[in-house]
Design an enzyme around this catalytic site. Structure first.
Site: not given
Ligand code: OAD
Length: 236
Positions: A56, A106, A173, A199
């Site tokens: 990642r 995070h 989110t 979205l």
């Protein structure tokens, strides 16, 4: 409009080529959370967890900010009041777009943390269970990211910000991970107007006063242009 607090999630980086978590083909459909994103997974198989985050980190290092990240940086620079960006994302695309003071609740892929002494430093592209902490020498180095079952970073500071915004926006989110999923209701209770840009409706869509549905790279520049009272921000 004085203070604006913005929460971002994986959806804002999706158009930069970084995968989201819960969409079809997302990160959690290809990897089980309990194998790669818990303290127990790290204790069981640190090599596997490092390989997941190394991949990642490499992907994030090759990504560029998109029009949504750039529009938020422009809002921070041009808005006469305070604009606070809180992100759940571990990439550095807000900073790459020019945003300052981003709160990474995070953690950050680009940082490493010693589980023995708490020292933090810039992570090497590839971390391994054999790495030694540059401060104490312990072989207890981990990515400086928050795993399931751990406390997110800087929560006190975030809750202070949520106590007084005029406007709160959540962008990209799904509203499925707490405590971030509760930020809109916190901000609304403190009197903020709450806008969701995503979205699709999130799991906590009913906590917002306004929803804008579509791609962040299109909707965020449009929203920012409206706030700044101009038409000078274009999507790309
Ligand atoms: P999710 O993958 O849960 O949600 C991403 C959201 O972005 C979805 O609601 C998508 O519909 C939306 N989305 C996708 N592409 C978009 C686009 N181009 N424009 C706008 N919206 C788009 O990601 P998060 O909500 O960020 O935590 O996930 C929260 C946390 O869960 C992450 O920080 C991570 C994960 O497990 C940890 O690892 C601790």
């Amino acid at each position: 409009m004085e203070k604006i607090v913005i929460l971002t999630g994986a959806g804002i980086s999706a158009e930069s080529g970084l995968g989201t978590f819960r969409d079809a083909g997302g990160i959690w459909s290809e990897n089980r959370i309990e194998d790669v994103a818990t303290p127990e997974a790290f204790a069981r198989d640190a090599d596997r967890v490092h390989r997941f985050y190394n991949a990642r980190r490499a992907q994030a290092a090759g990504a560029c900010p998109n029009a949504a990240h750039r529009a938020l940086a422009r809002l921070q620079a041009a808005h006469p009041g305070e604009v606070v960006i809180v992100t759940q994302n571990v990439d550095a695309l807000h900073e790459a777009a020019g945003s300052r003071g981003v709160i990474h609740m995070h953690g950050e892929l680009a940082r490493a943390l010693c589980a023995a002494c708490g020292h933090r430093w810039n992570a090497a592209p590839d971390m391994s269970p054999l790495d030694a902490c540059p401060a104490c020498g312990a072989r207890a180095c981990r990515p400086d990211v928050v795993w399931f079952g751990e406390m997110p970073c800087r929560m006190e500071e975030i809750l202070d910000h949520l106590a007084g915004p005029d406007l709160f926006a959540a962008i990209g989110t799904s509203g499925q991970v707490w405590p971030a999923a509760g930020f809109a209701s916190e901000a609304a209770a403190a009197g903020a107007h709450c806008v969701e840009i995503n979205l699709e409706p999130s799991a906590v869509a009913s906590d917002f006063h306004e929803a804008r549905q579509g791609r962040a790279s299109h909707l965020v520049p449009e929203w920012v242009a409206g706030l700044l009272g101009d038409a000078g921000v274009q999507s790309s």
